[in-house]
Design a protein around this motif. Structure first.
Motif, PDB file in Angstrom:
ATOM      1  N   PHE A   8       0.552  -1.196  -0.053  1.00 45.99           N
ATOM      2  CA  PHE A   8       0.194   0.175   0.333  1.00 45.99           C
ATOM      3  C   PHE A   8       0.319   1.506  -0.189  1.00 45.99           C
ATOM      4  CE2 PHE A   8      -1.852   3.067   2.210  1.00 45.99           C
ATOM      5  CZ  PHE A   8      -3.241   3.575   1.458  1.00 45.99           C
ATOM      6  N   THR A   9       2.304   1.517   0.858  1.00 46.79           N
ATOM      7  CA  THR A   9       3.159   2.696   1.074  1.00 46.79           C
ATOM      8  C   THR A   9       3.788   2.945  -0.517  1.00 46.79           C
ATOM      9  OG1 THR A   9       2.731   1.647   3.383  1.00 46.79           O
ATOM     10  CG2 THR A   9       4.769   3.196   2.702  1.00 46.79           C
ATOM     11  N   ALA A  10       4.303   1.564  -0.986  1.00 45.97           N
ATOM     12  CA  ALA A  10       4.370   1.405  -2.412  1.00 45.97           C
ATOM     13  C   ALA A  10       3.937   1.667  -3.270  1.00 45.97           C
ATOM     14  CB  ALA A  10       5.538  -0.170  -2.837  1.00 45.97           C
ATOM     15  N   GLY A  11       2.123   2.196  -3.210  1.00 44.16           N
ATOM     16  CA  GLY A  11       1.355   2.224  -4.675  1.00 44.16           C
ATOM     17  C   GLY A  11       1.371   3.638  -4.198  1.00 44.16           C
ATOM     18  N   ALA A  12       1.414   3.864  -2.644  1.00 37.76           N
ATOM     19  CA  ALA A  12       1.618   5.350  -2.751  1.00 37.76           C
ATOM     20  C   ALA A  12       1.593   6.386  -3.163  1.00 37.76           C
ATOM     21  CB  ALA A  12       0.080   5.453  -1.365  1.00 37.76           C
ATOM     22  N   ALA A  13       3.289   5.653  -3.063  1.00 38.14           N
ATOM     23  CA  ALA A  13       4.637   6.499  -3.213  1.00 38.14           C
ATOM     24  C   ALA A  13       4.850   6.583  -4.685  1.00 38.14           C
ATOM     25  CB  ALA A  13       6.354   5.361  -2.887  1.00 38.14           C
ATOM     26  N   VAL A  16       2.775   9.162  -6.217  1.00 40.95           N
ATOM     27  CA  VAL A  16       2.565  10.440  -5.566  1.00 40.95           C
ATOM     28  C   VAL A  16       4.154  10.798  -6.508  1.00 40.95           C
ATOM     29  CG1 VAL A  16       4.334  11.631  -4.001  1.00 40.95           C
ATOM     30  CG2 VAL A  16       2.424  10.736  -3.246  1.00 40.95           C
ATOM     31  N   TRP A  17       4.973  10.178  -7.049  1.00 41.09           N
ATOM     32  CA  TRP A  17       5.958  10.246  -7.498  1.00 41.09           C
ATOM     33  C   TRP A  17       5.232  10.479  -9.469  1.00 41.09           C
ATOM     34  CZ3 TRP A  17       7.604   7.324 -11.892  1.00 41.09           C
ATOM     35  CH2 TRP A  17       8.696   7.489 -12.502  1.00 41.09           C
ATOM     36  N   ALA A  18       4.891   9.744  -9.171  1.00 39.78           N
ATOM     37  CA  ALA A  18       4.001   9.772 -10.809  1.00 39.78           C
ATOM     38  C   ALA A  18       2.768  10.930 -11.219  1.00 39.78           C
ATOM     39  CB  ALA A  18       3.359   8.531 -11.721  1.00 39.78           C
ATOM     40  N   THR A  19       2.687  12.043  -9.925  1.00 49.03           N
ATOM     41  CA  THR A  19       1.584  12.379 -10.700  1.00 49.03           C
ATOM     42  C   THR A  19       2.395  13.511 -10.820  1.00 49.03           C
ATOM     43  OG1 THR A  19      -0.063  11.558  -9.177  1.00 49.03           O
ATOM     44  CG2 THR A  19       0.034  13.870  -9.382  1.00 49.03           C
ATOM     45  N   THR A  20       3.252  13.897  -9.640  1.00 53.96           N
ATOM     46  CA  THR A  20       4.232  14.359  -9.459  1.00 53.96           C
ATOM     47  C   THR A  20       5.067  15.231 -10.952  1.00 53.96           C
ATOM     48  OG1 THR A  20       4.944  14.538  -7.357  1.00 53.96           O
ATOM     49  CG2 THR A  20       6.702  15.694  -8.158  1.00 53.96           C
ATOM     50  N   LYS A  21       5.482  13.836 -11.242  1.00 54.53           N
ATOM     51  CA  LYS A  21       6.253  14.253 -13.031  1.00 54.53           C
ATOM     52  C   LYS A  21       5.393  14.399 -13.671  1.00 54.53           C
ATOM     53  CE  LYS A  21      10.051  11.732 -14.817  1.00 54.53           C
ATOM     54  NZ  LYS A  21      11.361  11.842 -14.994  1.00 54.53           N
TER      55      LYS A  21
END
Length: 111
Positions: A8-13, A16-21
């Motif tokens: 769950f934490t890996a997916g959320a991270a 967030v990374w993809a959205t930021t990019k």
């Protein structure tokens, strides 16, 4: 339980990374950003062109000095010889042709 929390934490991270990019990329593709990038590239190209022109000018001066040295053009002037003269361009009178100064003979007027 720890396994689910990890994923769950890996997916959320990753989200967030993809959205930021994606948001960063979208900001780069706005018209204002593209115009600023084009202006920066034009300024860089202008600086490179100016540097090239200065290099060419410096090379020209160096080569002219070398040629002048080899041909003796930079040699000291002998006091017995007259100074080198430069000829001015011959002034030609301007062309005065216009419709008011030449003979405006019209052969059809006589008939």
């Amino acid at each position: 339980m720890f396994r689910r929390t990890f994923w769950f934490t890996a997916g959320a991270a990753a989200g967030v990374w993809a959205t930021t990019k994606v948001n960063r990329k979208l900001r780069q593709l706005t018209p204002e950003s593209l115009a600023a990038q084009a202006a920066n590239k034009a300024i860089d190209a202008g600086h490179k062109l100016k540097d090239f022109a200065l290099d060419v000018r410096a090379g020209m001066v160096q080569r002219e000095a070398e040629l002048g040295e080899r041909l003796g053009l930079e040699a000291p002037v002998d006091p017995e010889l007259p100074a080198q003269r430069r000829f001015a361009a011959i002034d030609r009178p301007e062309h005065t042709y216009n419709k008011h100064t030449y003979n405006s003979y019209n052969r059809n007027e006589d008939h």
